[in-house]
Motif scaffolding. Structure first.
Motif, mmCIF file in Angstrom:
data_model
loop_
_atom_site.group_PDB
_atom_site.id
_atom_site.type_symbol
_atom_site.label_atom_id
_atom_site.label_comp_id
_atom_site.label_asym_id
_atom_site.label_seq_id
_atom_site.Cartn_x
_atom_site.Cartn_y
_atom_site.Cartn_z
ATOM 1 N N SER A 50 0.816 -1.204 0.000
ATOM 2 C CA SER A 50 0.000 0.000 0.000
ATOM 3 C C SER A 50 0.856 1.262 0.000
ATOM 4 N N THR B 188 -0.295 3.491 2.932
ATOM 5 C CA THR B 188 0.228 3.098 4.239
ATOM 6 C C THR B 188 1.659 3.574 4.413
ATOM 7 N N GLU B 189 2.481 3.436 3.358
ATOM 8 C CA GLU B 189 3.854 3.934 3.424
ATOM 9 C C GLU B 189 3.872 5.446 3.655
ATOM 10 N N ALA C 166 2.747 6.151 7.304
ATOM 11 C CA ALA C 166 3.747 5.673 8.260
ATOM 12 C C ALA C 166 5.029 6.488 8.196
ATOM 13 N N ASP D 66 -7.870 5.233 12.025
ATOM 14 C CA ASP D 66 -8.064 4.155 11.052
ATOM 15 C C ASP D 66 -8.371 4.683 9.654
ATOM 16 N N VAL E 217 -5.545 4.867 7.010
ATOM 17 C CA VAL E 217 -4.910 3.669 6.440
ATOM 18 C C VAL E 217 -5.967 2.613 6.105
ATOM 19 N N CYS F 220 5.478 -2.954 5.280
ATOM 20 C CA CYS F 220 5.566 -1.489 5.248
ATOM 21 C C CYS F 220 6.944 -1.074 5.742
ATOM 22 N N ARG G 129 -4.606 -2.571 12.750
ATOM 23 C CA ARG G 129 -5.924 -1.962 12.523
ATOM 24 C C ARG G 129 -6.975 -3.053 12.679
ATOM 25 N N THR H 66 -5.869 -5.685 10.041
ATOM 26 C CA THR H 66 -4.692 -5.444 9.221
ATOM 27 C C THR H 66 -3.468 -5.318 10.110
ATOM 28 N N SER I 50 0.565 -4.322 9.750
ATOM 29 C CA SER I 50 1.639 -3.800 8.909
ATOM 30 C C SER I 50 2.964 -4.004 9.630
#
Length: 341
Positions: free
Chosen positions: A19, A22-23, A26, A75, A78, A222, A232, A240, A242
């Protein structure tokens, strides 16, 4: 600690995804930790510092209020990817489609979160988050715009290499699943993660239990999750997790064939540079972006190196990924040891 409890059905619904969103989110946590706390990503932090002037300060202030160095992460920032590989635009559309009522609750929770709100500027952040929560759209509009602007500057230039590392990790995990089932796949996911008795246990600063409840589990490698694990559990989506992908320590290393390398005399500058670049499996388009060449031109070079036994290829979903063979590794290593190389 967090305990995710599996049923037999959940074990059949474990899947992976990479994702870019997400990167992106983060990485804001990595920046918040600073150089001292994120030495592994220091080369990236230094490069971002050179590009940060392209961003509006109000966007950075907003994002730093939303993504704190530790503690609660909303949440809605992401959302779980729907496919193994999704675009940043697709993921950002999921943010834009979030329910404003849910987003407002998450912002209010973040504003009062004990761990997330540590450090100076607490009152300013709290006021900013509360102002967003009171908007009809709960601030989804300005948040989406700020994330998009930040992604273009911070992540997009490095995404081909990041994505290559993520895909390599996913391939490794799927091979482990094929060889030894879920137990083997989970056995070295992360030092903070253990799997036993159909329960995934993740060391966190708080305690909690969640039933996967037939929804399965989404695993998202990630690079900027390091050294933490992001979790998550919001329903109705599957939980989820990561985690940091394998090979993260070499992500920012640059291996390039020097102009005076003996390898250049044999392969030519472009093919020697391409061989050095492919320490991570990359698709034609990824490698073309890294090498600043057109995909058709690069494809010719890839096929030549593959025919010579220096590269290998394998299919991953809709992509064909190329990486160095053992022969390619040896050739590159020997050329690097020669005087003048």
């Amino acid at each position: 600690m967090i305990h995710l409890h599996f049923t037999a059905t959940d074990l059949t619904r474990v899947r992976f995804a990479a994702s870019p969103l997400t990167e992106t989110v983060a990485s804001l946590r990595t920046l918040a930790a600073g150089r001292r706390g994120a030495h592994l990503h220091r080369p990236w932090i230094d490069r971002f510092a050179e590009r940060a002037g392209r961003l509006r300060q109000r966007d950075l202030e907003l994002l730093r209020a939303l993504v704190r160095p530790e503690g609660y992460l909303p949440d809605f920032l992401v959302p779980p990817p729907g496919r193994r590989s999704s675009t940043f635009a697709d993921a950002l559309a999921q943010v834009a489609e979030a329910d404003p009522a849910v987003v407002a609750r998450e912002l209010a929770h973040l504003a009062e979160h004990r761990v997330a709100q540590q450090g100076p500027g607490q009152e300013r952040r709290r006021a900013l988050l509360q102002e967003l929560a009171r908007r009809p759209d709960a601030g989804i509009g300005p948040v989406s715009e700020a994330i998009e602007a930040y992604h273009r500057v911070a992540i997009a230039p490095d995404w081909p290499r990041i994505e290559a590392l993520l895909n390599d990790d996913i391939a490794y995990r799927l091979d482990a699943l094929a060889d030894g089932g879920v137990d083997r796949m989970m056995s070295n996911l992360h030092p903070l993660v253990t799997f036993a008795d159909q329960t995934l246990t993740i060391i966190k600063y708080y305690d909690g239990h969640a039933d996967c409840g037939g929804r399965g589990l989404l695993l998202v490698p990630c690079v900027f999750a390091w050294p933490d694990v992001l979790v998550r559990t919001a329903q109705p989506e599957p939980p989820t997790v990561s985690y940091s992908p394998r090979g993260l320590g070499g992500l920012w290393e640059e291996r390039r064939a020097q102009d005076d390398s003996p390898l250049v005399g044999v392969l030519g500058q472009t093919r020697a540079a391409l061989l050095a670049q492919l320490d991570l499996p990359m698709s034609t388009s990824q490698a073309a972006t890294q090498m600043a060449l057109s995909a058709p031109t690069l494809s010719v070079h890839l096929q030549a190196l593959r025919a010579a036994g220096l590269l290998t290829s394998r299919r991953a979903g809709r992509q064909v990924l190329y990486s160095r063979t053992e022969l390619g590794d040896r050739l590159l290593s020997e050329a690097g040891r020669r005087p003048g190389a």
